[in-house]
Design a protein around this motif. Structure first.
Motif, PDB file in Angstrom:
ATOM      1  N   SER A 208      -0.150   6.732   8.904  1.00 40.00           N
ATOM      2  CA  SER A 208      -1.119   6.146   7.751  1.00 40.00           C
ATOM      3  C   SER A 208      -0.987   5.644   6.493  1.00 40.00           C
ATOM      4  O   SER A 208      -1.965   4.874   5.849  1.00 40.00           O
ATOM      5  N   GLU A 209       0.214   6.053   6.345  1.00 36.44           N
ATOM      6  CA  GLU A 209       0.812   5.204   4.881  1.00 36.44           C
ATOM      7  C   GLU A 209       1.198   3.754   5.089  1.00 36.44           C
ATOM      8  O   GLU A 209       1.098   3.173   4.376  1.00 36.44           O
ATOM      9  N   ARG A 210       1.273   3.371   6.371  1.00 34.31           N
ATOM     10  CA  ARG A 210       1.732   2.112   6.611  1.00 34.31           C
ATOM     11  C   ARG A 210       0.637   0.961   7.257  1.00 34.31           C
ATOM     12  O   ARG A 210       0.705  -0.202   7.267  1.00 34.31           O
ATOM     13  N   THR A 211      -0.313   1.784   7.668  1.00 32.43           N
ATOM     14  CA  THR A 211      -1.509   0.748   8.592  1.00 32.43           C
ATOM     15  C   THR A 211      -2.908   1.633   8.164  1.00 32.43           C
ATOM     16  O   THR A 211      -2.704   2.625   7.612  1.00 32.43           O
ATOM     17  N   ASP A 212      -3.914   0.934   8.467  1.00 26.99           N
ATOM     18  CA  ASP A 212      -5.364   1.538   8.363  1.00 26.99           C
ATOM     19  C   ASP A 212      -5.695   2.225   9.385  1.00 26.99           C
ATOM     20  O   ASP A 212      -6.990   2.433   9.478  1.00 26.99           O
ATOM     21  N   ALA A 213      -4.832   2.750  10.298  1.00 31.47           N
ATOM     22  CA  ALA A 213      -5.322   3.439  11.480  1.00 31.47           C
ATOM     23  C   ALA A 213      -5.733   4.746  11.051  1.00 31.47           C
ATOM     24  O   ALA A 213      -5.298   5.504   9.828  1.00 31.47           O
ATOM     25  N   LEU A 214      -6.610   5.429  11.840  1.00 25.07           N
ATOM     26  CA  LEU A 214      -7.040   6.888  11.535  1.00 25.07           C
ATOM     27  C   LEU A 214      -6.279   7.792  12.544  1.00 25.07           C
ATOM     28  O   LEU A 214      -6.302   7.636  13.971  1.00 25.07           O
ATOM     29  N   CYS A 215      -5.534   8.668  12.124  1.00 27.29           N
ATOM     30  CA  CYS A 215      -4.785   9.768  13.074  1.00 27.29           C
ATOM     31  C   CYS A 215      -5.375  11.141  12.990  1.00 27.29           C
ATOM     32  O   CYS A 215      -5.320  11.635  11.975  1.00 27.29           O
ATOM     33  N   LEU A 216      -5.176  11.483  14.287  1.00 28.73           N
ATOM     34  CA  LEU A 216      -5.940  12.831  14.456  1.00 28.73           C
ATOM     35  C   LEU A 216      -5.068  13.825  15.059  1.00 28.73           C
ATOM     36  O   LEU A 216      -4.429  13.290  16.095  1.00 28.73           O
ATOM     37  N   VAL A 217      -4.929  14.902  14.439  1.00 26.36           N
ATOM     38  CA  VAL A 217      -3.801  16.006  15.024  1.00 26.36           C
ATOM     39  C   VAL A 217      -4.448  17.120  15.300  1.00 26.36           C
ATOM     40  O   VAL A 217      -5.199  17.790  14.457  1.00 26.36           O
ATOM     41  N   ALA A 218      -4.204  17.768  16.476  1.00 25.48           N
ATOM     42  CA  ALA A 218      -4.659  19.323  16.900  1.00 25.48           C
ATOM     43  C   ALA A 218      -3.353  19.993  16.894  1.00 25.48           C
ATOM     44  O   ALA A 218      -2.404  19.502  17.546  1.00 25.48           O
TER      45      ALA A 218
END
Length: 294
Positions: A208-218
């Motif tokens: 997320s620091e390098r791109t505009d992606a949304l990252c989800l973590v379980a």
């Protein structure tokens, strides 16, 4: 040289300024989306210095800058080759189809993602799901297996099953499809933000620091869900919040109707439009109006 630069202003000059403004606006928005605004500011400063040097007839400075800009252009193409490729691919898709392909409606995608993560967190099964934004991910992601499979709860849960070869990696979702799984993401070095967090959270924050992606973590340890975006990570307080965030993110990527695209154009990036128009007018004044190029 004309005393009044607008004395002979005609249709060709109007079109000239309009085209240059569009090109500058496209560059500004591209720099903004690829999180390289500092590069845009640097180029703007260099362009202003070059313009002043040309107006003041500082020939040696102009000559040096012309050679420097040629080298700089090559450097930008090399450094941002993935972003440029993605940009031209989107132009090609838009010109041929009018929109980017979407395999599933946004509401259906959101439902699958939220329910899958909710069940995985409830069962204490670790998972890392990446929703691709507009930025390319290729140079930040390593390993894993390409899939290009239809997204479903069964597929997502099977990938993160402990017996799956790719359960420790990240699952990438693009255009409503699972494009890759078992991938390795760059780890964040912001240790103050990842205290008491596992490798999946560190990887989510790193991407997320390098791109505009949304990252989800379980979380396997705590049975909770976290979201990372824009270099920030936070715990999800409830599923409703997660649903709204995912839905809003996907809607921003979904193709718009012509009417929606028209409204979106005039409501967003107003500052960039004004800067682009102002720069285009200044360039015309320096090189055409006062410069006597007719």
């Amino acid at each position: 040289m004309n005393q009044n630069p607008f004395e002979a202003f005609g249709l060709s000059d109007f079109l000239d300024i309009g085209l240059v403004a569009v090109l500058i606006y496209a560059l500004l928005v591209w720099f903004k989306r690829t999180k390289t605004a500092f590069v845009a500011r640097g180029l703007l400063m260099l362009a202003l210095v070059y313009t002043l040097a040309r107006v003041m007839r500082m020939y040696m400075t102009v000559w040096i800058f012309q050679g420097f800009f040629a080298i700089l252009f090559i450097a930008i193409v090399v450094i941002f080759q993935e972003e440029l490729r993605s940009f031209f691919e989107r132009i090609a898709v838009w010109s041929l189809t009018g929109a980017s392909p979407q395999e599933e409606p946004v509401s259906r995608q959101t439902e699958i993602i939220v329910r899958s993560l909710s069940d995985l967190a409830h069962d204490r099964i670790g998972a890392l799901v990446v929703l691709k934004g507009r930025d390319p991910l290729d140079r930040h992601v390593e390993g894993g297996w390409d899939l290009d499979g239809e997204m479903s709860e069964a597929l997502i849960k099977s990938i993160f099953d402990s017996h799956s070869l790719g359960h420790d990696g990240a699952l990438l979702i693009e255009n409503g499809r699972v494009s890759r799984f078992g991938a390795h993401l760059p780890l964040s070095k912001e240790f103050g933000k990842i205290t008491n967090m596992g490798t999946r959270h560190t990887a989510a924050l790193g991407l997320s620091e390098r791109t505009d992606a949304l990252c989800l973590v379980a979380s396997q340890e705590h049975g909770t869900i976290a979201m990372a975006r824009g270099g920030e990570i936070s715990q999800v307080s409830n599923l409703r919040t997660l649903q709204k965030t995912v839905e809003k993110f996907l809607e921003a990527l979904a193709p718009h109707t012509r009417e929606e695209s028209f409204r979106h154009f005039f409501r967003h990036n107003v500052g960039e439009k004004l800067i682009a128009l102002g720069l285009a007018v200044l360039i015309w004044l320096f090189f055409v109006g006062f410069g006597g190029i007719r």
